[in-house]
Motif scaffolding. Structure first.
Motif, PDB file in Angstrom:
ATOM      1  N   UNK A 217       0.835  -1.208   0.000  1.00 33.08           N
ATOM      2  CA  UNK A 217       0.000   0.000   0.000  1.00 33.08           C
ATOM      3  C   UNK A 217       0.872   1.260   0.000  1.00 33.08           C
ATOM      4  N   UNK A 218       1.921   1.239   0.802  1.00 31.37           N
ATOM      5  CA  UNK A 218       2.782   2.426   0.896  1.00 31.37           C
ATOM      6  C   UNK A 218       3.497   2.712  -0.426  1.00 31.37           C
ATOM      7  N   UNK A 219       3.864   1.644  -1.118  1.00 30.65           N
ATOM      8  CA  UNK A 219       4.594   1.829  -2.377  1.00 30.65           C
ATOM      9  C   UNK A 219       3.715   2.477  -3.452  1.00 30.65           C
ATOM     10  N   UNK A 220       2.407   2.386  -3.250  1.00 24.52           N
ATOM     11  CA  UNK A 220       1.492   2.988  -4.230  1.00 24.52           C
ATOM     12  C   UNK A 220       1.155   4.434  -3.909  1.00 24.52           C
ATOM     13  N   UNK A 221       1.490   4.845  -2.694  1.00 25.34           N
ATOM     14  CA  UNK A 221       1.117   6.193  -2.268  1.00 25.34           C
ATOM     15  C   UNK A 221       2.213   7.201  -2.586  1.00 25.34           C
ATOM     16  N   UNK A 226       9.045  15.150   3.827  1.00 25.52           N
ATOM     17  CA  UNK A 226       9.951  14.809   4.942  1.00 25.52           C
ATOM     18  C   UNK A 226       9.968  13.315   5.267  1.00 25.52           C
ATOM     19  N   UNK A 227       9.192  12.579   4.526  1.00 29.15           N
ATOM     20  CA  UNK A 227       9.083  11.145   4.784  1.00 29.15           C
ATOM     21  C   UNK A 227       9.708  10.399   3.619  1.00 29.15           C
ATOM     22  N   UNK A 228      10.766   9.626   3.879  1.00 26.11           N
ATOM     23  CA  UNK A 228      11.263   8.793   2.778  1.00 26.11           C
ATOM     24  C   UNK A 228      11.097   7.334   3.185  1.00 26.11           C
ATOM     25  N   UNK A 229      10.849   6.538   2.167  1.00 24.29           N
ATOM     26  CA  UNK A 229      10.455   5.154   2.400  1.00 24.29           C
ATOM     27  C   UNK A 229      11.524   4.211   1.878  1.00 24.29           C
TER      28      UNK A 229
END
Ligand code: TRH
Length: 359
Positions: A217-221, A226-229
């Motif tokens: 889900x996060x990879x699609x958002x 300030x947020x890196x994944x």
């Protein structure tokens, strides 16, 4: 480390869902084997061991398909039924056929609730069936000396003190940026995810996310700047520990990662395994009561509402200890809790003590 005399342990694991059943069984098997024991792990779905133990089985451990336990050799000196998984009747008959009855333990789920101290060590004599004449005993892990304790391998805390977080991150091609906090996320799908992202984005954050539906889900958002994944693959249990050691804040779930977060001594948020009858609510609160017993009223209230909100037990915006003093207080609290747990005898040592008393 002095090794105990070698006994044969039959450890049974039936995978219900997720990775906790395998995770706990594998960790226990490894700990026993490292202390000189011979372990046969009987498991109905060994697939997660491919990543949990990518280098194969260490000396002392063999892994077997659950159904073939019907054709096993003589039952071992100790038989552990994890989480009430119900042993195959043919195997129970072998246990009863031994000249000396094996120590038969049912390893239960971890909880901080009061019933654990009352129930730990109770026995259940078998009056009928293939195990007639045997005695099954309940072994409850827990957080107090009147329980079976927690899995903690010898040297775990020392290993963490030698851990180099920057080198570990560099091996992933990552580096902490100035002022950035590092957060790990191992979670069940959660409607509060968007709220978590909003909270995390209030401060520069490197979010290290474990595989699964949440990662997908996060990879699609599109995430706020300030947020890196960083999306992680499934890693070994030791690497999973390293992840918890490298982060400033850990989101964990279930049972085993929940315990590992406590040994990591970092602030953490526990997503409890949800039960249809709502039993997870009191279970979460019981742990919070224990964990926060020495905390300031402010920290206790903030932690309680954050955990309860992440677990959908109350509504409201998810708040994390972001501001410097609050973050420091949360970090001190995590170390304080670990210092309280560390003097307790670990679960494997308690099992060995029982096994040698009864052999
Ligand atoms: O997977 P879980 O949610 O397991 C749950 C709980 O045990 C729950 O109590 C139980 O009822 C249910 O399963 C059936 O979370 P847990 O317990 O933290 O187990 C995850 C295991 O996976 C743990 O041993 C850590 C390990 N792990 C790795 O080794 N590498 C990884 O990359 C990841 C993400 C996990």
């Amino acid at each position: 480390m002095s090794l105990s005399p070698c006994l044969v342990w039959d450890l049974f694991c039936r995978v219900i869902d997720n990775f906790g059943d395998v995770g706990v069984s594998w960790r226990l098997a490894r700990d026993l084997a490292a202390r000189g024991q011979r372990v046969r792990l009987w498991i109905d779905d060994a697939a997660p061991l491919r990543w949990m133990a990518p280098w194969g089985w260490p000396p002392g451990i063999t892994v077997h398909d659950w159904p073939s336990s019907e054709t096993a050799d003589e039952a071992g000196d100790v038989v552990i039924e994890t989480f009430g998984c119900e042993l195959p009747p043919g195997f129970v008959a072998r246990m009863a056929a031994r000249a000396t009855a094996p120590l038969w333990l049912n390893l239960e789920y971890l909880s901080a609730e009061a019933y654990v101290e009352r129930s730990h060590g109770l026995s259940s004599p078998q009056f009928s069936g293939p195990g007639r004449g045997l005695d099954k005993r309940f072994f409850y892990p827990g957080f107090s000396p009147r329980t079976g304790g927690l899995l903690r391998e010898p040297g775990l805390l020392q290993a963490q003190s030698r851990f180099d977080a920057s080198a570990w991150l560099a091996a992933l091609g990552l580096q902490r940026r100035p002022g950035e906090r590092i957060v790990s996320l191992f979670a069940y799908p959660n409607p509060r995810l968007a709220d978590l992202l909003a909270t995390l984005a209030e401060q520069p954050t490197l979010l290290l996310v474990c595989p699964g539906a949440v990662q997908a889900e996060l990879l699609q958002r599109e995430l706020p700047a300030p947020l890196r994944l960083h999306a992680l693959p499934f890693v070994s249990q030791d690497e999973f520990d390293a992840l918890l050691w490298a982060a400033d804040l850990n989101f964990v779930r279930g049972e085993d990662s929940f315990v590992r977060a406590q040994w990591a001594g970092k602030p953490f948020v526990w997503q409890i395994y949800r039960q249809d009858d709502g039993a997870h609510g009191p279970k979460l609160d019981a742990f919070l009561d224990l964990y926060l017993q020495d905390a300031t009223a402010e920290l206790a209230a903030a932690t309680r509402s954050c955990w309860r909100r992440w677990n959908e037990l109350e509504t409201g915006h998810l708040r994390l200890p972001a501001e410097e003093t609050a973050a420091r207080t949360a970090a001190t609290q995590a170390l304080h809790w670990r210092a309280q747990l560390a003097p307790q005898q670990d679960l494997c040592s308690q099992l060995l003590g029982l096994a040698h008393k009864s052999s």
